[in-house]
Design a protein around this motif. Structure first.
Motif, short mmCIF file in Angstrom:
data_model
loop_
_atom_site.label_atom_id
_atom_site.label_comp_id
_atom_site.label_asym_id
_atom_site.label_seq_id
_atom_site.Cartn_x
_atom_site.Cartn_y
_atom_site.Cartn_z
N ALA A 133 0.00 5.37 -13.08
CA ALA A 133 -1.15 5.71 -12.48
C ALA A 133 -2.00 4.47 -12.33
N ARG A 134 -2.24 3.46 -13.23
CA ARG A 134 -3.07 2.36 -13.21
C ARG A 134 -2.21 1.10 -12.29
N GLU A 135 -0.84 1.03 -12.56
CA GLU A 135 -0.12 -0.23 -12.02
C GLU A 135 0.42 0.07 -10.80
N VAL A 136 0.75 1.46 -10.45
CA VAL A 136 1.70 1.69 -9.10
C VAL A 136 0.97 2.64 -8.09
N ALA A 137 0.37 3.76 -8.46
CA ALA A 137 -0.03 4.86 -7.85
C ALA A 137 -1.35 4.13 -7.03
N TYR A 138 -1.91 3.19 -7.17
CA TYR A 138 -3.16 2.81 -6.47
C TYR A 138 -2.58 2.29 -4.92
N ALA A 139 -1.42 1.83 -5.04
CA ALA A 139 -0.70 1.56 -3.82
C ALA A 139 -0.16 2.35 -2.64
N ALA A 140 -0.40 3.61 -3.08
CA ALA A 140 0.44 4.84 -2.09
C ALA A 140 -0.91 4.74 -1.11
N ALA A 141 -0.38 4.93 0.25
CA ALA A 141 -1.13 5.04 1.26
C ALA A 141 -2.31 6.12 1.14
N ALA A 142 -3.11 6.20 1.83
CA ALA A 142 -4.31 7.01 1.83
C ALA A 142 -3.96 7.96 3.08
N ASP A 143 -3.57 7.36 4.13
CA ASP A 143 -3.40 8.09 5.45
C ASP A 143 -2.04 9.11 5.30
N GLU A 144 -2.51 10.59 5.37
CA GLU A 144 -1.27 11.49 5.40
C GLU A 144 -0.42 11.72 6.75
N SER A 145 -0.72 10.86 7.74
CA SER A 145 0.03 10.74 9.03
C SER A 145 1.52 10.70 8.70
N ARG A 146 1.71 9.95 7.71
CA ARG A 146 3.30 9.96 7.15
C ARG A 146 3.16 10.35 5.58
N LEU A 177 4.19 -15.82 6.68
CA LEU A 177 4.58 -14.88 7.46
C LEU A 177 5.35 -13.83 6.51
N ALA A 178 5.66 -14.37 5.42
CA ALA A 178 6.56 -13.72 4.69
C ALA A 178 5.58 -12.98 3.34
N PRO A 179 6.05 -11.73 3.01
CA PRO A 179 5.47 -11.08 2.24
C PRO A 179 4.97 -11.65 0.82
N GLY A 180 3.87 -11.57 0.32
CA GLY A 180 3.36 -12.57 -0.99
C GLY A 180 4.03 -11.60 -2.14
N VAL A 181 4.70 -12.02 -3.07
CA VAL A 181 4.85 -11.41 -4.34
C VAL A 181 4.07 -11.76 -5.51
N TRP A 182 3.48 -10.54 -6.03
CA TRP A 182 2.33 -10.73 -7.24
C TRP A 182 3.07 -10.32 -8.61
N LYS A 183 2.93 -11.16 -9.49
CA LYS A 183 3.60 -10.49 -10.87
C LYS A 183 2.34 -11.21 -11.96
N ALA A 184 2.47 -9.98 -13.06
CA ALA A 184 1.41 -10.40 -14.16
C ALA A 184 2.34 -11.32 -15.10
N GLU A 185 1.73 -12.32 -15.31
CA GLU A 185 2.31 -13.06 -16.46
C GLU A 185 2.81 -12.37 -17.93
N GLY A 186 3.83 -12.14 -18.26
CA GLY A 186 4.45 -11.54 -19.57
C GLY A 186 4.90 -10.27 -19.18
N GLU A 187 4.64 -9.88 -17.75
CA GLU A 187 5.00 -8.30 -17.41
C GLU A 187 6.12 -8.34 -16.47
N GLU A 188 7.49 -8.59 -16.93
CA GLU A 188 8.34 -8.90 -16.11
C GLU A 188 8.98 -7.37 -15.10
N GLY A 189 8.49 -6.40 -15.72
CA GLY A 189 8.85 -5.27 -14.89
C GLY A 189 8.09 -4.88 -14.02
N SER A 220 -5.41 -3.51 -11.07
CA SER A 220 -4.53 -2.69 -11.63
C SER A 220 -3.60 -3.30 -13.04
N ILE A 221 -3.84 -4.44 -13.46
CA ILE A 221 -3.11 -5.13 -14.50
C ILE A 221 -4.21 -5.50 -15.41
N ASP A 222 -3.80 -5.61 -16.66
CA ASP A 222 -4.76 -6.09 -17.80
C ASP A 222 -4.16 -7.29 -18.43
#
Length: 293
Positions: free
Chosen positions: A73-86, A271-283, A257-259
């Motif tokens: 809920a904290r680390e993943v679900a926030y990224a879901a789209a709010a627009d229900e057209s899809r 123009l390429a996606p930015g990849v974000w990671k939390a240090e010490g959180e490899e998964g 979303s991270i602590d």
């Protein structure tokens, strides 16, 4: 029995304050509520209109630690789209590899709000917490016939529909290599993005990151409101200098979303996606698409 609007009922009950006794009475397709000097009558419909709810059976089910639900809920679900057209994009995709549960049941897509609600029940609902006392696991079972999934915690069951559609193959758009990799203090970056966001709001939420030597520059500008430029010291830098622009709200959502104390940003060009990671959180990996400016 009758059916009444759940949101309206919840709003009315929350306004009752310290009223301890609440009486409920049905009159045909109406629900009458009385609590002290508060009274209300809700117009509803026949209870026969309510769909038949599936029940969890003795068939095999998946058991998930409650902590994992809260983390999703904290680390993943926030990224879901709010627009229900899809609708499929409003969901969280689950997959299984061996004995590992991957959140990104094979191909199962659940509404993000279902996951958020499960976590909220655990965190805020004393009645539910009492009913699930002593249970550290959430039991989950898929009802394929109805395209639904059932979650059970102690005596509480939450039923959700499964979303249908082709979920984006996220793994294929995550860059395998990076040109620039920086490690930053999360709290400092969060403050900088929040401050620059005041100006980004008037320019389609665009915020620009610039990596130069040992400094990380955060900038936003708008003709109507002005501009802001903030420098953050880079704790560790690998690769070459570079710049990239994002919607600042997406960056704030990720940071919230991270602590962990430090975050890592990997860039492969503007123009390429930015990849974000939390240090010490490899998964945990977050992907934020850049804004073309």
């Amino acid at each position: 029995m009758c059916l009444v609007p759940g949101r309206s009922l919840a709003e009315f009950v929350s306004s009752l304050g310290s009223q301890e006794l609440v009486s409920l009475e049905t009159d045909g397709e109406k629900l009458k509520i009385k609590a002290g000097k508060f009274g209300a009558t809700f117009a509803g419909i026949s209870a026969t209109e309510f769909p038949i709810m599936p029940r969890m059976t003795e068939k095999s089910s998946i058991k998930i630690n409650k902590k994992i639900i809260s983390e999703i809920a904290r680390e993943v679900a926030y990224a879901a789209a709010a627009d229900e057209s899809r609708p499929v994009l409003t969901g969280v995709r689950w997959s299984v590899e061996g004995d590992k549960l991957l959140v990104t049941l094979d191909g199962l897509i659940l509404p993000a709000r279902t996951i958020m609600e499960l976590a909220r029940i655990e965190d805020e609902g004393p009645a539910f917490a009492e009913a699930s006392a002593g249970k550290d696991e959430v039991e989950m079972q898929v009802v394929k016939e109805n395209n639904q999934v059932i979650f059970r915690v102690g005596k509480v069951e939450v039923i959700s529909r499964v979303l249908e559609g082709n979920y984006p193959e996220v793994d294929k758009i995550i860059p395998n290599e990076w040109k620039t990799r920086v490690t930053l203090d999360k709290a400092e970056l969060e403050r900088a993005v929040r401050a620059a966001g005041i100006f980004a709001r008037d320019n389609n939420n665009i915020i620009k990151f610039n990596v130069q030597s040992s400094m990380f520059n955060v900038r936003a500008a708008a003709k109507e409101s002005g501009e802001s430029e903030i420098e953050i010291e880079i704790e560790k830098m690998e690769g070459e200098e570079g710049e990239i622009s994002f919607n600042y709200r997406y960056v704030m959502d990720y940071l919230g979303s991270i602590d962990k104390e430090r975050v890592i940003l990997e860039m492969s060009g503007n123009l390429a996606p930015g990849v974000w990671k939390a240090e010490g959180e490899e998964g945990l990996t977050a992907l934020i698409m850049p804004v073309r400016v």
